[in-house]
Design a protein around this motif. Structure first.
Motif, PDB file in Angstrom:
ATOM      1  N   ASN A 149     -35.982 -62.592  30.394  1.00  0.00           N
ATOM      2  CA  ASN A 149     -33.950 -62.497  31.269  1.00  0.00           C
ATOM      3  C   ASN A 149     -34.036 -61.504  31.838  1.00  0.00           C
ATOM      4  OD1 ASN A 149     -34.452 -65.239  30.245  1.00  0.00           O
ATOM      5  ND2 ASN A 149     -33.510 -64.763  27.994  1.00  0.00           N
ATOM      6  N   GLN A 150     -34.120 -60.083  31.025  1.00  0.00           N
ATOM      7  CA  GLN A 150     -33.201 -58.905  32.099  1.00  0.00           C
ATOM      8  C   GLN A 150     -34.345 -59.281  32.878  1.00  0.00           C
ATOM      9  OE1 GLN A 150     -34.737 -56.472  28.365  1.00  0.00           O
ATOM     10  NE2 GLN A 150     -33.462 -55.033  29.054  1.00  0.00           N
ATOM     11  N   LEU A 151     -35.347 -59.242  32.984  1.00  0.00           N
ATOM     12  CA  LEU A 151     -36.621 -59.053  35.007  1.00  0.00           C
ATOM     13  C   LEU A 151     -36.201 -60.383  35.694  1.00  0.00           C
ATOM     14  CD1 LEU A 151     -39.273 -57.592  34.501  1.00  0.00           C
ATOM     15  CD2 LEU A 151     -37.673 -56.563  34.546  1.00  0.00           C
ATOM     16  N   GLY A 152     -35.240 -61.316  35.347  1.00  0.00           N
ATOM     17  CA  GLY A 152     -34.899 -62.296  36.491  1.00  0.00           C
ATOM     18  C   GLY A 152     -36.412 -63.838  35.371  1.00  0.00           C
ATOM     19  N   VAL A 153     -37.567 -63.250  35.248  1.00  0.00           N
ATOM     20  CA  VAL A 153     -38.700 -64.125  35.624  1.00  0.00           C
ATOM     21  C   VAL A 153     -38.454 -65.024  34.044  1.00  0.00           C
ATOM     22  CG1 VAL A 153     -40.522 -64.399  34.679  1.00  0.00           C
ATOM     23  CG2 VAL A 153     -39.850 -62.219  34.893  1.00  0.00           C
ATOM     24  N   GLU A 154     -38.019 -66.272  34.912  1.00  0.00           N
ATOM     25  CA  GLU A 154     -38.209 -67.763  34.354  1.00  0.00           C
ATOM     26  C   GLU A 154     -39.006 -67.980  33.083  1.00  0.00           C
ATOM     27  OE1 GLU A 154     -36.710 -72.364  34.915  1.00  0.00           O
ATOM     28  OE2 GLU A 154     -36.910 -70.740  37.061  1.00  0.00           O
ATOM     29  N   SER A 155     -38.873 -68.380  31.616  1.00  0.00           N
ATOM     30  CA  SER A 155     -39.659 -68.092  30.253  1.00  0.00           C
ATOM     31  C   SER A 155     -39.367 -70.210  30.403  1.00  0.00           C
ATOM     32  CB  SER A 155     -39.320 -67.915  29.602  1.00  0.00           C
ATOM     33  OG  SER A 155     -39.413 -66.950  29.322  1.00  0.00           O
ATOM     34  N   LYS A 156     -40.883 -70.305  31.081  1.00  0.00           N
ATOM     35  CA  LYS A 156     -41.054 -72.065  30.482  1.00  0.00           C
ATOM     36  C   LYS A 156     -41.174 -72.793  29.666  1.00  0.00           C
ATOM     37  CE  LYS A 156     -40.234 -74.319  35.068  1.00  0.00           C
ATOM     38  NZ  LYS A 156     -41.209 -75.216  36.513  1.00  0.00           N
ATOM     39  N   MET A 157     -41.625 -73.609  28.766  1.00  0.00           N
ATOM     40  CA  MET A 157     -41.928 -73.928  27.535  1.00  0.00           C
ATOM     41  C   MET A 157     -41.980 -75.574  27.544  1.00  0.00           C
ATOM     42  SD  MET A 157     -41.731 -70.819  25.548  1.00  0.00           S
ATOM     43  CE  MET A 157     -41.942 -71.585  23.468  1.00  0.00           C
ATOM     44  N   VAL A 158     -43.581 -76.227  27.381  1.00  0.00           N
ATOM     45  CA  VAL A 158     -43.203 -77.277  27.489  1.00  0.00           C
ATOM     46  C   VAL A 158     -43.816 -77.301  25.865  1.00  0.00           C
ATOM     47  CG1 VAL A 158     -44.526 -78.739  28.188  1.00  0.00           C
ATOM     48  CG2 VAL A 158     -44.134 -77.515  29.330  1.00  0.00           C
ATOM     49  N   ASN A 159     -43.538 -78.945  25.506  1.00  0.00           N
ATOM     50  CA  ASN A 159     -44.411 -78.820  23.912  1.00  0.00           C
ATOM     51  C   ASN A 159     -44.211 -77.392  23.127  1.00  0.00           C
ATOM     52  OD1 ASN A 159     -44.444 -81.455  24.998  1.00  0.00           O
ATOM     53  ND2 ASN A 159     -46.565 -81.571  25.599  1.00  0.00           N
ATOM     54  N   GLY A 160     -43.428 -76.678  23.356  1.00  0.00           N
ATOM     55  CA  GLY A 160     -43.660 -74.940  22.543  1.00  0.00           C
ATOM     56  C   GLY A 160     -44.309 -74.590  22.758  1.00  0.00           C
ATOM     57  N   ARG A 161     -45.151 -74.420  23.973  1.00  0.00           N
ATOM     58  CA  ARG A 161     -45.653 -73.918  24.446  1.00  0.00           C
ATOM     59  C   ARG A 161     -45.652 -73.327  25.982  1.00  0.00           C
ATOM     60  NH1 ARG A 161     -51.387 -74.049  21.321  1.00  0.00           N
ATOM     61  NH2 ARG A 161     -50.787 -74.481  19.993  1.00  0.00           N
ATOM     62  N   ARG A 162     -45.384 -71.721  25.987  1.00  0.00           N
ATOM     63  CA  ARG A 162     -45.107 -71.076  27.115  1.00  0.00           C
ATOM     64  C   ARG A 162     -46.005 -71.484  28.343  1.00  0.00           C
ATOM     65  NH1 ARG A 162     -42.152 -66.970  26.396  1.00  0.00           N
ATOM     66  NH2 ARG A 162     -42.698 -66.381  24.736  1.00  0.00           N
ATOM     67  N   ILE A 163     -45.533 -71.707  29.440  1.00  0.00           N
ATOM     68  CA  ILE A 163     -45.916 -71.731  31.169  1.00  0.00           C
ATOM     69  C   ILE A 163     -46.227 -70.264  30.924  1.00  0.00           C
ATOM     70  CG2 ILE A 163     -46.073 -72.348  33.346  1.00  0.00           C
ATOM     71  CD1 ILE A 163     -45.651 -74.885  31.458  1.00  0.00           C
ATOM     72  N   THR A 164     -47.061 -69.705  31.872  1.00  0.00           N
ATOM     73  CA  THR A 164     -47.465 -68.595  32.474  1.00  0.00           C
ATOM     74  C   THR A 164     -47.733 -68.017  33.711  1.00  0.00           C
ATOM     75  OG1 THR A 164     -48.175 -68.229  29.525  1.00  0.00           O
ATOM     76  CG2 THR A 164     -48.442 -65.810  31.195  1.00  0.00           C
ATOM     77  N   ASN A 165     -46.789 -68.069  33.921  1.00  0.00           N
ATOM     78  CA  ASN A 165     -46.379 -67.217  36.117  1.00  0.00           C
ATOM     79  C   ASN A 165     -47.108 -66.475  35.761  1.00  0.00           C
ATOM     80  OD1 ASN A 165     -44.395 -66.235  35.299  1.00  0.00           O
ATOM     81  ND2 ASN A 165     -42.976 -67.550  36.856  1.00  0.00           N
ATOM     82  N   ALA A 166     -47.497 -65.948  37.062  1.00  0.00           N
ATOM     83  CA  ALA A 166     -47.858 -64.218  37.169  1.00  0.00           C
ATOM     84  C   ALA A 166     -47.572 -63.329  36.439  1.00  0.00           C
ATOM     85  CB  ALA A 166     -48.229 -63.853  38.729  1.00  0.00           C
ATOM     86  N   GLU A 167     -46.199 -63.608  37.010  1.00  0.00           N
ATOM     87  CA  GLU A 167     -44.732 -62.307  36.087  1.00  0.00           C
ATOM     88  C   GLU A 167     -44.742 -62.646  34.508  1.00  0.00           C
ATOM     89  OE1 GLU A 167     -44.243 -64.848  38.417  1.00  0.00           O
ATOM     90  OE2 GLU A 167     -43.890 -63.597  40.398  1.00  0.00           O
TER      91      GLU A 167
END
Lengths: 259, 259
Positions: free
Chosen positions: B50-68
């Motif tokens: 959040n501080q770095l402006g990177v979106e935290s996406k979750m699907v079914n309680g699991r985090r989506i992990t993009n490069a950032e």
């Protein structure tokens, strides 16, 4: 006869350059025998500090490490760079383990006492746990050290990577025939700072005094050379300064320092 | 007779709570015999994102992990938490080494294939290098794993900490009599979710099916129990679920799971 050990320190700027990082890790992975890598932090810590609104204070080229800056150092040096380097070395067949001074209790330090300047969570090295590091080397692992130590009481500390490399080399020299390599952007110590091909190939302590007197060694080279001769005066057999290509087996175009 | 091995997974929330972290590391350090700690990431990764402006996406309680998000995971799990835990354990006399799956080539994974959801840099475990981990244990070290693996080709990957704990337990069970401990905020599996003292002290696979049918095990407990029985069906002798106090030598007030 003592076993050989190479300790290679690479700058943070090198890690941040994709091609440069690839080349240095490739050459490092091809080095024969026992080896240890020490890496700096580069600009990323400062960048992250700026993004997070944490002030990066420097005094005499050394970073002041407040609590927030220490967290950033743990994240950037101990996490981001360390793990990226380890993953790349594993892909090259080097069985690397990313370490701080706390891991395996490898390097203990104490918080630098406040005198004129309060450096914050900066550690001055007290002790290298050569037995712990030896066990890792004997088991076939290649330790990758970042610029972090601990005080043995639960506190992580920030310690300059050049210093860590020198202290590791000194401590390990009791048991190993140790060569300490400082990789930086130049081919070596230059006779003429403007001429990249004016590498001085060998410097001993007498030459060193003269080079100092003539101002050939100045500015950023001063602390580097200080570290080198500190290591040499404390039983490290050989110190080499040059760019990445210094690690190439047949290259001799770099600076070798001996007592 | 097989040597004993305890694998303890602690949640990220526990690490972020100063007193909770102190207590769990104190109890962990007192465990007899070979041991491995696995820690999650907690809210810090989301906060930093959040501080770095990177979106935290979750699907079914699991985090989506993009490069950032992967960089953040490397920093928070592999750096900040890992090094803090290691420094604290060293102060307690446990010779800890903070590791990702890349260190010592401990855990290889492959990037989860895109089906309905592209999870990004999320790794599904292929192989645990038991020999590498065994060498560390034999040398007297205590591995501290974070929620990171690698693909063996230079790419770090994010892998759920509960999964890492289960895969480690399964692989190590060939050589060790392994107990897997999942520490979370409750005393164990509760008969009545409203009553913290309604701990079900023992669950086998038959009980498990009944508890599922009656809806006693639901929501967040479902993936946890799935991991537990996955481990049990793959040669792990015993799995325990409870809060930190479960690690206290004389405590029996937690849930033990067997086949």
């Amino acid at each position: 006869m003592k076993q050989k050990l190479s300790i290679v320190k690479i700058g943070g700027n090198l890690i941040e350059d994709v091609e440069g990082c690839k080349r240095v890790l490739d050459l490092f992975s091809k080095l024969d025998g026992n080896k240890i890598l020490v890496h700096g932090g580069g600009k990323k810590a400062t960048e992250l500090a700026n993004q997070l609104g944490v002030e990066s204070k420097m005094v005499n080229g050394r970073r002041i490490t407040n609590a927030e800056a220490l967290e950033i150092a743990l994240m950037v040096y101990g996490g981001l760079f360390s793990k990226k380097i380890v993953a790349k070395l594993q892909a090259l067949g080097t069985d690397a383990i990313g370490m701080s001074g706390a891991d395996a209790d490898a390097i203990r330090a104490h918080k630098r006492p406040k005198k004129n300047v309060d450096f914050g969570f900066v550690g001055d090295v007290d002790l290298v746990n050569t037995y712990g590091i030896f066990k890792l080397l004997q088991a076939g692992f290649t330790p990758i050290f970042c610029a972090l130590t601990h005080d043995g009481k639960g506190q992580m500390l920030n310690t300059n990577a050049d210093t860590i490399a020198a202290e590791l080399a000194i401590a390990m020299s009791e048991q190993f025939e140790t060569t300490l390599y400082y990789c930086f952007e130049k081919k070596g110590v230059l006779q003429d700072i403007e001429d990249d091909n004016s590498v001085i190939h060998h410097i001993n302590s007498k030459d060193y005094d003269e080079l100092l007197a003539y101002g050939i060694i100045a500015d950023g080279m001063l602390p580097k050379m200080h570290n080198c001769f500190y290591a040499l005066r404390n039983q490290v057999g050989k110190v080499c300064i040059g760019n990445t290509e210094m690690l190439e087996a047949n290259n001799t175009d770099y600076t070798t320092l001996t007592l």
